[in-house]
Design an enzyme around this catalytic site. Structure first.
Site, PDB file in Angstrom:
ATOM      1  N   LEU A 417       0.821  -1.212   0.000  1.00 35.19           N
ATOM      2  CA  LEU A 417       0.000   0.000   0.000  1.00 35.19           C
ATOM      3  C   LEU A 417       0.852   1.258   0.000  1.00 35.19           C
ATOM      4  O   LEU A 417       0.413   2.324  -0.367  1.00 35.19           O
ATOM      5  CB  LEU A 417      -0.897   0.009   1.236  1.00 35.19           C
ATOM      6  CG  LEU A 417      -2.023  -1.029   1.247  1.00 35.19           C
ATOM      7  CD1 LEU A 417      -2.670  -1.065   2.617  1.00 35.19           C
ATOM      8  CD2 LEU A 417      -3.048  -0.715   0.182  1.00 35.19           C
ATOM      9  N   GLY A 418       2.083   1.099   0.459  1.00 34.65           N
ATOM     10  CA  GLY A 418       2.933   2.279   0.526  1.00 34.65           C
ATOM     11  C   GLY A 418       3.899   2.116   1.670  1.00 34.65           C
ATOM     12  O   GLY A 418       4.078   1.025   2.195  1.00 34.65           O
ATOM     13  N   GLY A 420       5.139   3.038   5.477  1.00 28.23           N
ATOM     14  CA  GLY A 420       4.788   3.589   6.779  1.00 28.23           C
ATOM     15  C   GLY A 420       6.037   4.203   7.368  1.00 28.23           C
ATOM     16  O   GLY A 420       6.991   4.499   6.661  1.00 28.23           O
ATOM     17  N   GLY A 423       8.650   0.978   7.458  1.00 31.61           N
ATOM     18  CA  GLY A 423       8.756  -0.007   6.382  1.00 31.61           C
ATOM     19  C   GLY A 423       7.470  -0.040   5.591  1.00 31.61           C
ATOM     20  O   GLY A 423       6.633   0.854   5.712  1.00 31.61           O
ATOM     21  N   VAL A 425       3.828  -1.023   4.015  1.00 31.02           N
ATOM     22  CA  VAL A 425       2.506  -1.356   4.532  1.00 31.02           C
ATOM     23  C   VAL A 425       1.823  -2.220   3.477  1.00 31.02           C
ATOM     24  O   VAL A 425       1.817  -1.879   2.298  1.00 31.02           O
ATOM     25  CB  VAL A 425       1.667  -0.082   4.770  1.00 31.02           C
ATOM     26  CG1 VAL A 425       0.322  -0.445   5.358  1.00 31.02           C
ATOM     27  CG2 VAL A 425       2.418   0.867   5.683  1.00 31.02           C
ATOM     28  N   LYS A 441       1.358  -3.431   8.954  1.00 35.26           N
ATOM     29  CA  LYS A 441       2.476  -2.476   8.975  1.00 35.26           C
ATOM     30  C   LYS A 441       3.630  -3.060   9.749  1.00 35.26           C
ATOM     31  O   LYS A 441       3.443  -3.677  10.796  1.00 35.26           O
ATOM     32  CB  LYS A 441       2.060  -1.204   9.728  1.00 35.26           C
ATOM     33  CG  LYS A 441       1.050  -0.358   9.035  1.00 35.26           C
ATOM     34  CD  LYS A 441       0.859   0.899   9.858  1.00 35.26           C
ATOM     35  CE  LYS A 441      -0.278   1.729   9.270  1.00 35.26           C
ATOM     36  NZ  LYS A 441      -0.409   3.003   9.982  1.00 35.26           N
ATOM     37  N   ASP A 534       1.725  13.407  16.805  1.00 33.61           N
ATOM     38  CA  ASP A 534       2.061  13.606  15.389  1.00 33.61           C
ATOM     39  C   ASP A 534       0.783  13.744  14.577  1.00 33.61           C
ATOM     40  O   ASP A 534       0.555  13.035  13.611  1.00 33.61           O
ATOM     41  CB  ASP A 534       2.900  12.431  14.905  1.00 33.61           C
ATOM     42  CG  ASP A 534       3.567  12.743  13.567  1.00 33.61           C
ATOM     43  OD1 ASP A 534       3.681  13.947  13.227  1.00 33.61           O
ATOM     44  OD2 ASP A 534       3.942  11.787  12.866  1.00 33.61           O
TER      45      ASP A 534
END
Ligand SMILES: *[C@@H]1O[C@H](CO)[C@@H](O)[C@H](O)[C@H]1NC(C)=O
Ligand SMILES: *[C@@H]1O[C@H](CO)[C@@H](O)[C@H](O)[C@H]1NC(C)=O
Ligand SMILES: *[C@@H]1O[C@H](CO)[C@@H](O)[C@H](O)[C@H]1NC(C)=O
Ligand SMILES: *[C@@H]1O[C@H](CO)[C@@H](O)[C@H](O)[C@H]1NC(C)=O
Length: 699
Positions: A417-418, A420, A423, A425, A441, A534
């Protein structure tokens, strides 16, 4: 006796096999006579024979010397001449006086001493009833002759003889003995009765004595032979021959002959053999060749394969020069030489080897695999422990996935998915009935120092139970880095929705709903005494129904331990509470500040890095302070008259959140409350507008 002999002779001639191929006589010479082959060194006519080997052909009968009938001449494998030689005899009258006799003397050795009576192929017979007969052979003996051999035959009357069965030659009327080698003469000597011995008087039942050397197995004694009156008779006899010097000269052995000009073993593939019956030598073809070694090219290769009885081969036969090859067919194998032993399918041995090797490899692989599995198990267990598995496994409500489960869930990490924080996801599907979609994740590397923090963190996240907080579904602790399984937010992050998909229409209501949801989520967290640390559009995820889900909270506590990562990740300057930046103390109000920035982004749809100052906050605050409204900053898409008031209210709320002093900022719960109120007003306001505006236009 003669009739019997002739019958044998004719039979022998009839069955004479074909001569071996290749020249046997000298070229241009008569090759045979009366059905008898004449191989060189024998020959008929001038220049066709070697001295001492002349044959004459008289009335279609080969003759040796003056009158010796030749039955057969052979060169190989043994040098032999089968001849007919006279039977020696001596006949008596009733007084015992010799009536007629013949000593059987014939001269077969003429100029050259070529012949010897074969001691291996012949035997001596003596027939008589009071007889002692000896051979007289050889020269320069102790008494005139060199060799004497003989035997005694006796029978006192005809009754004695009648008791003798035919074929029995054992002293009664007949005796026989083997002969020594080197006999050169056929001459017999009947012992006379000078001294009163060997009397032959009154012997009408046994009128003659006979003595003869004959080919072994040829003659069978019958008592009737004794009663025949003496006359010319003869017997077949085998003579050995060899190459010898002229009479009186010495005969060369092979060693000497090889250097002589008249050496006779001239054929290729021929060899010299020392004579075993008398001096001299003869020739033979070497192994694998046959023919006449006395002629150039006389020895020819034997096609062994054509004679399987003589040269057995149980496999595939292939003739070679001087030999032959015998191999088993491909796939067959003989335990010894296939010339001796039958070929059997090779399978057993090859299979044995194959199985042996196979098993070896198999066991090696098994051992390696076991080792690998053990190692992996150990590694998994180690990781599990390192990642706090021993603590977490006791936590109720936490699903702990094995590494295998995880692979299944993410379908071997097939859908990324992309990235994180730490590392990749991955998207995955739980193997439950509803096939819940999840995001997996990787987490921060957990070491001994961090175990406690990590397990605490997992427990906190697990405890979070709010529709606007991303739900932790489980974790996997068997890998180097723990993997956390979260509910899946189909619409990605708010950042993506706001800034990357610019074309997506976002109504004021929707933006408000997102703001409300996020505020509620954060407010819930604060109520649980958790600070996010965050807050930014990246960490607000949107579900398939665009419901916001706060994610990646609580990291800051962990991040502080890993300084480097902390700096990198919390380096999102624009969202950071300046107070927090100064003090390093994370409070709920820090989250409120960050949320203020999110609100600004929501209404302006502008990135946090914006304008000349490079900060959306500074730009907005500037305009807000000078114009008492952020109107010019609002997203054009929603700057419609009916929205302005709402947007200005949100801007105002954002400004409160962004106050420098923390105690000036509202609590998250208040922010949520305010936003909910505004949302309610939008409905009222819209209704109002819908009611009022049309009438206004009509006027
Ligand atoms: C002649 O001698 C050869 C070799 O010994 C043998 O093969 C053959 O049968 C003999 N022929 C006669 C007619 O005896
Ligand atoms: C005989 O053998 C020799 C050497 O092997 C060869 O050179 C020669 O040609 C042969 N002679 C014949 C006539 O085949
Ligand atoms: C033949 O005989 C001679 C003398 O007896 C001997 O030296 C030689 O080695 C023999 N040759 C063969 C081939 O047997
Ligand atoms: C001649 O050679 C053949 C084949 O090599 C062998 O079988 C035979 O015994 C030899 N003859 C003599 C007398 O050595």
């Amino acid at each position: 006796m003669r009739r019997a002999f002739l019958a044998v002779l004719l039979a022998a001639l009839a069955t004479a096999p074909k001569a071996p191929k290749g020249p046997n006589s000298k070229p241009g010479c008569q090759p045979s006579c009366g059905g008898v082959d004449i191989p060189y060194p024998f020959g008929i006519g001038e220049g066709c024979f070697r001295e001492g080997f002349e044959i004459t052909c008289k009335n279609s009968a080969p003759i040796l010397g003056i009158n010796i009938r030749v039955l057969n001449l052979s060169v190989t494998p043994r040098p032999e001449a089968k001849v007919i030689l006279p039977v020696a005899y001596q006949c008596y009258n009733i007084k015992g006086e010799v009536l007629h006799k013949d000593q059987g003397n014939v001269n077969f050795n003429t100029a050259v001493d070529a012949y010897r009576i074969s001691n291996t192929r012949n035997e001596l017979f003596v027939l008589g009833c009071n007889t002692f007969t000896m051979t007289n052979s050889g020269r320069k003996g102790r008494h005139q002759f060199r060799y004497y051999t003989g035997c005694v035959a006796y029978a006192s009357d005809s009754m004695d003889l009648e008791g003798v069965e035919d074929g029995t030659c054992a002293g009664v009327g007949c005796c026989h003995v083997d002969i020594p080698p080197d006999l050169t003469d056929n001459t017999m000597r009947f012992a006379n009765d000078e001294n009163g011995n060997w009397l032959h008087s009154n012997q009408a039942f046994c009128p003659c004595d006979y003595a003869f050397i004959v080919e072994k197995g040829h003659y069978t004694f019958r008592t009737a032979d004794l009663r025949m009156d003496g006359g010319e008779t003869s017997m077949p006899q085998v003579l050995d021959w060899a190459i010898r010097g002229r009479r009186g000269d010495s005969s060369p052995s092979c060693t000497e002959a090889a250097t002589m000009p008249d050496y006779v073993c001239v054929s290729n593939h021929s060899k010299c053999v020392n004579s075993t019956n008398g001096p001299g030598y003869f020739c033979n073809c070497t192994q694998g060749y046959e023919g006449n070694p006395y002629l150039p090219n006389g020895c020819t290769n034997i096609d062994e394969c054509a004679r399987p009885e003589q040269f057995p081969c149980h496999g595939v036969c292939h003739d070679t020069e001087g030999s032959y090859e015998c191999k088993c067919r491909p796939g067959y194998h003989s335990f010894r030489d296939p010339k001796e032993v039958f070929c059997s399918p090779t399978f057993p041995r090859q299979a044995r080897i194959a199985i042996g090797v196979g098993l070896g490899v198999f066991f090696l692989v098994v051992v390696l695999l076991l080792g690998l599995i053990m190692h992996q198990r150990k590694k998994l267990a180690e990781n599990f422990e390192m990642n706090g598995g021993n603590i977490l496994k006791r936590v109720t409500g936490l699903t702990i996935f094995t590494e295998k489960d995880l692979k299944k869930i993410t379908n071997n990490n097939s859908k990324c998915l992309g990235n994180g924080f730490f590392g990749k996801v991955y998207k995955g599907t739980l193997p439950d009935i509803s096939e819940t979609v999840v995001a997996v994740k990787s987490f921060i590397k957990v070491d001994e120092e961090r175990i406690e923090e990590f397990t605490e963190e997992v427990m906190i996240q697990l405890k979070m139970n709010h529709p606007n907080v991303l739900k932790l579904m489980g974790c996997c602790l068997q890998l180097d880095v723990p993997m956390l399984v979260y509910e899946f937010a189909a619409n990605g992050s708010l950042r993506d929705t706001l800034h990357r998909n610019k074309r997506q229409n976002l109504s004021t209501e929707l933006r408000l709903d997102i703001a409300i949801g996020s505020a509620k989520g954060l407010s819930y967290m604060h109520s649980q005494d958790i600070r996010h640390g965050d807050v930014k559009p990246d960490n607000i995820l949107l579900s398939d129904k665009l419901i916001p889900k706060i994610s990646d909270f609580g990291l800051s506590k962990l991040l502080k331990l890993g300084e480097k990562i902390a700096q990198k990740v919390v380096g999102c300057e624009g969202y950071m509470d300046p107070v927090f930046r100064n003090t390093g103390l994370l409070t709920r109000k820090s989250d409120v500040y960050s949320f203020g920035v999110v609100l600004l982004e929501l209404i302006s749809r502008k990135q946090m890095v914006y304008g000349q100052s490079g900060s959306l906050v500074i730009e907005f605050r500037h305009i807000y302070e000078t114009e008492h409204s952020g109107r010019s900053m609002f997203d054009e898409e929603i700057v419609a008259e009916e929205n302005i008031i709402i947007l200005e209210e949100i801007g105002k709320l954002a400004m409160q959140c962004l106050k420098e002093r923390q105690d000036g900022r509202p609590e998250m719960a208040e922010v949520a409350e305010q936003l909910v109120k505004l949302r309610k007003n939008t409905v009222d306001w819209k209704e109002y507008i819908e009611r009022v505006l049309p009438t206004r236009r009509q006027q």
